[in-house]
Structure formats: C-alpha cells, structure tokens
Design a protein around this motif. Structure first.
Motif, PDB file in Angstrom:
ATOM      1  N   LEU A  44       0.832  -1.203   0.000  1.00  0.00           N
ATOM      2  CA  LEU A  44       0.000   0.000   0.000  1.00  0.00           C
ATOM      3  C   LEU A  44       0.868   1.255   0.000  1.00  0.00           C
ATOM      4  CD1 LEU A  44      -2.791   1.292   0.139  1.00  0.00           C
ATOM      5  CD2 LEU A  44      -2.723   0.974   2.621  1.00  0.00           C
ATOM      6  N   VAL A  45       1.901   1.273   0.830  1.00  0.00           N
ATOM      7  CA  VAL A  45       2.785   2.441   0.891  1.00  0.00           C
ATOM      8  C   VAL A  45       3.545   2.617  -0.421  1.00  0.00           C
ATOM      9  CG1 VAL A  45       4.848   3.366   2.033  1.00  0.00           C
ATOM     10  CG2 VAL A  45       2.932   2.498   3.397  1.00  0.00           C
ATOM     11  N   VAL A  46       4.042   1.523  -0.998  1.00  0.00           N
ATOM     12  CA  VAL A  46       4.714   1.601  -2.298  1.00  0.00           C
ATOM     13  C   VAL A  46       3.764   2.181  -3.332  1.00  0.00           C
ATOM     14  CG1 VAL A  46       5.570   0.195  -4.239  1.00  0.00           C
ATOM     15  CG2 VAL A  46       6.443  -0.188  -1.917  1.00  0.00           C
ATOM     16  N   SER A  47       2.549   1.680  -3.365  1.00  0.00           N
ATOM     17  CA  SER A  47       1.567   2.154  -4.334  1.00  0.00           C
ATOM     18  C   SER A  47       1.316   3.655  -4.186  1.00  0.00           C
ATOM     19  CB  SER A  47       0.261   1.366  -4.165  1.00  0.00           C
ATOM     20  OG  SER A  47      -0.626   1.678  -5.200  1.00  0.00           O
ATOM     21  N   GLU A  48       1.133   4.109  -2.962  1.00  0.00           N
ATOM     22  CA  GLU A  48       0.872   5.531  -2.712  1.00  0.00           C
ATOM     23  C   GLU A  48       2.062   6.399  -3.095  1.00  0.00           C
ATOM     24  OE1 GLU A  48      -1.786   7.334  -1.901  1.00  0.00           O
ATOM     25  OE2 GLU A  48      -2.986   5.500  -1.950  1.00  0.00           O
ATOM     26  N   LEU A  49       3.264   6.011  -2.652  1.00  0.00           N
ATOM     27  CA  LEU A  49       4.435   6.840  -2.931  1.00  0.00           C
ATOM     28  C   LEU A  49       4.773   6.872  -4.418  1.00  0.00           C
ATOM     29  CD1 LEU A  49       6.790   6.087   0.110  1.00  0.00           C
ATOM     30  CD2 LEU A  49       5.190   7.999  -0.227  1.00  0.00           C
ATOM     31  N   VAL A  50       4.674   5.735  -5.093  1.00  0.00           N
ATOM     32  CA  VAL A  50       4.957   5.702  -6.532  1.00  0.00           C
ATOM     33  C   VAL A  50       3.890   6.479  -7.296  1.00  0.00           C
ATOM     34  CG1 VAL A  50       5.102   4.195  -8.565  1.00  0.00           C
ATOM     35  CG2 VAL A  50       6.362   3.625  -6.474  1.00  0.00           C
ATOM     36  N   THR A  51       2.633   6.310  -6.939  1.00  0.00           N
ATOM     37  CA  THR A  51       1.569   7.064  -7.611  1.00  0.00           C
ATOM     38  C   THR A  51       1.799   8.565  -7.467  1.00  0.00           C
ATOM     39  OG1 THR A  51      -0.050   5.297  -7.342  1.00  0.00           O
ATOM     40  CG2 THR A  51      -0.924   7.520  -7.639  1.00  0.00           C
ATOM     41  N   ASN A  52       2.127   9.011  -6.250  1.00  0.00           N
ATOM     42  CA  ASN A  52       2.378  10.434  -6.038  1.00  0.00           C
ATOM     43  C   ASN A  52       3.600  10.908  -6.820  1.00  0.00           C
ATOM     44  OD1 ASN A  52       0.156  10.790  -4.421  1.00  0.00           O
ATOM     45  ND2 ASN A  52       1.285  10.629  -2.509  1.00  0.00           N
ATOM     46  N   ALA A  53       4.666  10.100  -6.855  1.00  0.00           N
ATOM     47  CA  ALA A  53       5.868  10.474  -7.602  1.00  0.00           C
ATOM     48  C   ALA A  53       5.561  10.593  -9.086  1.00  0.00           C
ATOM     49  CB  ALA A  53       6.977   9.458  -7.359  1.00  0.00           C
ATOM     50  N   LEU A  54       4.793   9.663  -9.624  1.00  0.00           N
ATOM     51  CA  LEU A  54       4.453   9.712 -11.042  1.00  0.00           C
ATOM     52  C   LEU A  54       3.547  10.895 -11.351  1.00  0.00           C
ATOM     53  CD1 LEU A  54       3.886   5.908 -11.705  1.00  0.00           C
ATOM     54  CD2 LEU A  54       5.883   7.293 -12.339  1.00  0.00           C
ATOM     55  N   ARG A  55       2.598  11.150 -10.474  1.00  0.00           N
ATOM     56  CA  ARG A  55       1.626  12.225 -10.698  1.00  0.00           C
ATOM     57  C   ARG A  55       2.245  13.609 -10.509  1.00  0.00           C
ATOM     58  NH1 ARG A  55      -3.303  11.053  -7.489  1.00  0.00           N
ATOM     59  NH2 ARG A  55      -3.734   9.714  -9.254  1.00  0.00           N
ATOM     60  N   HIS A  56       3.074  13.757  -9.481  1.00  0.00           N
ATOM     61  CA  HIS A  56       3.568  15.084  -9.126  1.00  0.00           C
ATOM     62  C   HIS A  56       5.065  15.276  -9.347  1.00  0.00           C
ATOM     63  CE1 HIS A  56      -0.325  15.715  -7.283  1.00  0.00           C
ATOM     64  NE2 HIS A  56      -0.148  14.646  -6.530  1.00  0.00           N
ATOM     65  N   GLY A  57       5.781  14.216  -9.705  1.00  0.00           N
ATOM     66  CA  GLY A  57       7.241  14.300  -9.767  1.00  0.00           C
ATOM     67  C   GLY A  57       7.855  14.171 -11.135  1.00  0.00           C
ATOM     68  N   GLY A  58       7.066  14.292 -12.179  1.00  0.00           N
ATOM     69  CA  GLY A  58       7.647  14.293 -13.507  1.00  0.00           C
ATOM     70  C   GLY A  58       7.404  13.048 -14.339  1.00  0.00           C
ATOM     71  N   GLY A  59       6.637  12.100 -13.851  1.00  0.00           N
ATOM     72  CA  GLY A  59       6.242  10.954 -14.668  1.00  0.00           C
ATOM     73  C   GLY A  59       7.139   9.737 -14.594  1.00  0.00           C
ATOM     74  N   THR A  60       8.303   9.845 -13.963  1.00  0.00           N
ATOM     75  CA  THR A  60       9.149   8.674 -13.749  1.00  0.00           C
ATOM     76  C   THR A  60       9.692   8.725 -12.323  1.00  0.00           C
ATOM     77  OG1 THR A  60      11.189   9.731 -14.510  1.00  0.00           O
ATOM     78  CG2 THR A  60       9.906   8.516 -16.155  1.00  0.00           C
ATOM     79  N   CYS A  61      10.068   7.570 -11.825  1.00  0.00           N
ATOM     80  CA  CYS A  61      10.641   7.503 -10.484  1.00  0.00           C
ATOM     81  C   CYS A  61      11.464   6.231 -10.379  1.00  0.00           C
ATOM     82  CB  CYS A  61       9.555   7.544  -9.414  1.00  0.00           C
ATOM     83  SG  CYS A  61       8.432   6.135  -9.412  1.00  0.00           S
ATOM     84  N   THR A  62      12.229   6.166  -9.315  1.00  0.00           N
ATOM     85  CA  THR A  62      12.982   4.963  -8.985  1.00  0.00           C
ATOM     86  C   THR A  62      12.563   4.526  -7.593  1.00  0.00           C
ATOM     87  OG1 THR A  62      14.859   5.701 -10.301  1.00  0.00           O
ATOM     88  CG2 THR A  62      15.284   3.959  -8.713  1.00  0.00           C
ATOM     89  N   LEU A  63      12.359   3.240  -7.423  1.00  0.00           N
ATOM     90  CA  LEU A  63      11.948   2.656  -6.154  1.00  0.00           C
ATOM     91  C   LEU A  63      13.089   1.828  -5.599  1.00  0.00           C
ATOM     92  CD1 LEU A  63       9.804   1.675  -4.042  1.00  0.00           C
ATOM     93  CD2 LEU A  63       9.178  -0.089  -5.727  1.00  0.00           C
ATOM     94  N   ASP A  64      13.468   2.112  -4.360  1.00  0.00           N
ATOM     95  CA  ASP A  64      14.463   1.300  -3.649  1.00  0.00           C
ATOM     96  C   ASP A  64      13.775   0.649  -2.464  1.00  0.00           C
ATOM     97  OD1 ASP A  64      16.749   1.953  -5.198  1.00  0.00           O
ATOM     98  OD2 ASP A  64      16.973   3.833  -4.096  1.00  0.00           O
ATOM     99  N   LEU A  65      13.976  -0.638  -2.315  1.00  0.00           N
ATOM    100  CA  LEU A  65      13.429  -1.390  -1.180  1.00  0.00           C
ATOM    101  C   LEU A  65      14.589  -2.015  -0.418  1.00  0.00           C
ATOM    102  CD1 LEU A  65      10.649  -3.205  -3.202  1.00  0.00           C
ATOM    103  CD2 LEU A  65      10.310  -1.306  -1.601  1.00  0.00           C
ATOM    104  N   THR A  66      14.572  -1.858   0.897  1.00  0.00           N
ATOM    105  CA  THR A  66      15.619  -2.439   1.728  1.00  0.00           C
ATOM    106  C   THR A  66      14.973  -3.132   2.911  1.00  0.00           C
ATOM    107  OG1 THR A  66      17.105  -0.635   1.116  1.00  0.00           O
ATOM    108  CG2 THR A  66      17.746  -1.983   3.018  1.00  0.00           C
TER     109      THR A  66
END
Length: 128
Positions: A44-66
């Motif tokens: 759920l958190v990944v979905s929210e953060l990626v959706t917000n990054a795509l919508r408000h951050g320029g259309g691309t993003c990178t996801l790091d999981l640790t």
C-alpha cells in the motif's frame, strides 16, 4: 539477518502496478518472510508513494526497497523538488489528499530528502 535491498529501475516503476509487482517479488525473496498484513502495508505504501511520484514528480521515479532486521525501507526518488504536504482530504474524490497522511500513519517514520542534482527522495520505514 543480513540486510537485503533492490533498486527497481525507472522503466519498471512507470506504474504503481509495476512497482507493486516488483515489491511482491522482493518480499517473496526475503530469507525471513514478513507476515501477510505487514506485506500488504508495504504494498500500500509503495503504491501511494509511486503514484504520487508519477503524478507530481515528472512521470518517472525509482523505487528502492531495503529489508532491515526489524523494518522494510521504501524509498522513492523523483525529479520534483517539492515535498509532499498534508492537506485536507477531498471527500468528494476529485483531488485526493488521503495518501500522504495514510503513509505517515502506517510508517514508523517518514522523511523527504532533496536529491544531490535536484528532485527528492521520499522514505518510509515500515515495521516487519
């Protein structure tokens, strides 16, 4: 337990669905699996953060999981320097406003860090 991390390339995180699929694979590969409820929260958190990054951050993003011994760290990098902000949710469903407050409630901590050459990284540390 050793720390395990993965970076999801921008080509794979051009949709929330792709980011969730990569996250499921990451979680399935952990040597010490996390409970289903914790996995659902990470997704759920990944979905929210990626959706917000795509919508408000320029259309691309990178996801790091640790995976740390007691936590899962979700970090999303995008090209916008503007940090997420708390706002009153729109109950009519037109403009949102639910995601960032929800991420902050689910995570142990959240942070926003400016990128070295612009943009930002939004992090959420979630319990395992």
């Amino acid at each position: 337990m050793d720390t395990m991390s993965v970076t999801v390339a921008p080509a794979q995180s051009t949709s929330a669905a792709g980011a969730r699929a990569s996250t499921r694979d990451f979680l399935a590969g952990l040597s010490h699996p996390i409970p289903a409820e914790a996995a659902d929260t990470v997704l759920l958190v990944v979905s929210e953060l990626v959706t917000n990054a795509l919508r408000h951050g320029g259309g691309t993003c990178t996801l790091d999981l640790t995976a740390h011994p007691d936590t899962i760290e979700v970090a999303v990098h995008d090209g916008s320097p503007q940090a997420p902000r708390m706002r009153t949710p729109d109950l009519s469903g037109r403009t949102g406003g639910f995601g960032w407050p929800m991420v902050n409630r689910l995570a142990r901590t959240t942070s926003v860090t400016p990128g070295p050459s612009g943009g930002k990284t939004v992090r959420a540390l979630l319990p395992r």
